[in-house]
Design a protein around this motif. Structure first.
Motif, short mmCIF file in Angstrom:
data_model
loop_
_atom_site.label_atom_id
_atom_site.label_comp_id
_atom_site.label_asym_id
_atom_site.label_seq_id
_atom_site.Cartn_x
_atom_site.Cartn_y
_atom_site.Cartn_z
N ILE A 137 19.97 6.74 7.97
CA ILE A 137 18.43 7.13 8.12
C ILE A 137 17.94 7.95 7.11
N TYR A 138 18.69 9.14 6.79
CA TYR A 138 18.41 9.87 5.44
C TYR A 138 17.92 9.21 4.26
N LEU A 139 18.88 8.04 4.13
CA LEU A 139 18.74 7.14 2.84
C LEU A 139 17.37 6.46 3.16
N LEU A 140 17.37 5.92 4.40
CA LEU A 140 15.86 5.29 4.72
C LEU A 140 14.64 5.90 4.24
N SER B 129 1.03 -1.29 0.01
CA SER B 129 -0.11 -0.02 0.18
C SER B 129 1.22 1.20 0.06
N ALA B 130 0.55 2.11 -0.78
CA ALA B 130 1.25 3.28 -0.81
C ALA B 130 1.13 4.23 0.41
N LEU B 131 0.07 4.06 0.83
CA LEU B 131 -0.22 4.97 2.16
C LEU B 131 0.54 4.59 3.53
N THR B 132 0.82 2.92 3.46
CA THR B 132 1.54 2.63 4.43
C THR B 132 3.20 3.06 4.17
N TRP B 133 3.91 3.24 3.00
CA TRP B 133 4.96 3.51 3.04
C TRP B 133 5.15 5.24 3.05
N LEU B 134 4.13 5.81 2.55
CA LEU B 134 4.20 7.24 2.81
C LEU B 134 3.97 7.74 4.14
N GLY B 135 3.25 7.00 4.98
CA GLY B 135 3.21 6.97 6.41
C GLY B 135 4.56 6.52 7.14
N LEU B 136 5.23 5.46 6.59
CA LEU B 136 6.46 5.29 7.33
C LEU B 136 7.40 6.36 6.90
N ALA B 137 7.47 7.00 5.82
CA ALA B 137 8.42 7.89 5.43
C ALA B 137 8.03 9.13 6.31
N GLY B 138 7.11 9.46 6.50
CA GLY B 138 6.62 10.52 7.50
C GLY B 138 7.38 10.33 8.78
N LEU B 139 7.02 8.95 9.33
CA LEU B 139 7.82 8.71 10.56
C LEU B 139 9.40 8.73 10.56
N VAL B 140 9.77 8.38 9.51
CA VAL B 140 11.21 8.41 9.46
C VAL B 140 11.80 9.85 9.47
#
Length: 293
Positions: free
Chosen positions: A83-86, A57-68
């Motif tokens: 962590i920046y690369l992540l 799901s795109a929402l999952t990964w956009l949410g994880l990107a926001g958390l990182v």
């Protein structure tokens, strides 16, 4: 028979979403230090790993990107480089999942992201950093960074006593202060040669990675990138066990493999496990200790 079994394992367990699952494992194994961002990262990554549709799901990964990215802000300026690369990787995956042919887009994005990371490293080390090309960076790191202590003793020719003396000699003093009859820095020829080898060997390998990942030359050049990337992971993280960076490179390399490249896909999963072994077991210190003893 054994080869056919390996091919069967690769087909069943390593699919186009495996790089995403490996990234979720990275988020679970190396979460933020504390606080709500840590809990939310564990929750989202754990749910996505348990329920495959969430991992796609795109929402999952956009949410994880926001958390990182939130982690980077909260830990500023102390976050490790990977962590920046992540954060960029999670954001890129989320955006790619919004388009058709999502996994083809992830493959292309991964290639350009890895190439750009190494390009930045080469530009910084080769042009901008005043203390890299003359090997000062590694000559200092081999003395002061505990992760390199076994390498310094085994291949650099330093004894435990000399290593401690060197660290004492490099302790920063208040402005204008001097120690009377203080410790003297000991730098064997082997240590200087080791520093130069790490400097120029690493820079050459990273330059080749830039060439193979960003080149518009024929596919034969592009195929070299997998061998170079796995060599980089196998050698670099044996010496400097920064597991998060090595895991990310393995996941991003795997994302560029076609389904027909079974052996290559297994090799990247093996590289991921190898970096884990480097980080969590004393294999390398035991190997290096044999040189000393």
């Amino acid at each position: 028979m054994t080869w056919n079994r390996l091919r069967g394992i690769a087909d069943q367990l390593i699919d186009e979403a495996t790089p995403l699952r490996l990234t979720l494992l990275i988020l679970l194994l190396r979460p933020p230090a504390e606080g709500a961002v840590r809990g939310l990262t564990w929750l989202v990554a754990g749910l996505a790993l348990a329920f495959p549709p969430l991992a796609r799901s795109a929402l999952t990964w956009l949410g994880l990107a926001g958390l990182v990215f939130a982690r980077l802000i909260l830990e500023w300026p102390l976050s490790d480089n990977h962590i920046y690369l992540l954060a960029y990787w999670c954001l890129g995956v989320g955006l790619c999942l919004l388009v058709s042919s999502s996994f083809a887009a992830i493959s292309d994005m991964s290639r350009w992201l890895v190439g750009t990371v190494f390009l930045c490293a080469v530009v910084w080390k080769g042009m901008l950093a005043p203390d890299f090309l003359d090997a000062r960076f590694f000559r200092m790191t081999l003395v002061t960074d505990e992760r390199f202590a076994d390498l310094s003793r085994s291949l650099g020719g330093l004894s435990d006593a000399q290593l401690q003396t060197n660290r004492a000699a490099l302790v920063a003093l208040p402005a204008g202060a001097e120690i009377l009859n203080g410790p003297v820095l000991v730098e064997p020829l082997a240590l200087r040669r080791l520093g130069s080898a790490l400097t120029w060997g690493g820079l050459l390998l990273e330059t080749m990675l830039v060439w193979t990942f960003l080149s518009v030359w024929p596919a034969a050049v592009h195929r070299m990138r997998h061998a170079l990337l796995m060599t980089f992971a196998a050698v670099t993280y044996a010496v400097a066990p920064v597991a998060g960076f090595g895991w990310l490179l393995a996941a991003m390399g795997l994302a560029q493999c076609d389904r027909a490249q079974r052996t290559l896909r297994l090799a990247y999963v093996g590289a991921f496990v190898l970096v884990l072994v480097y980080a969590e077991t004393p294999v390398l210190p035991l190997v290096f200790s044999r040189f000393v003893n």
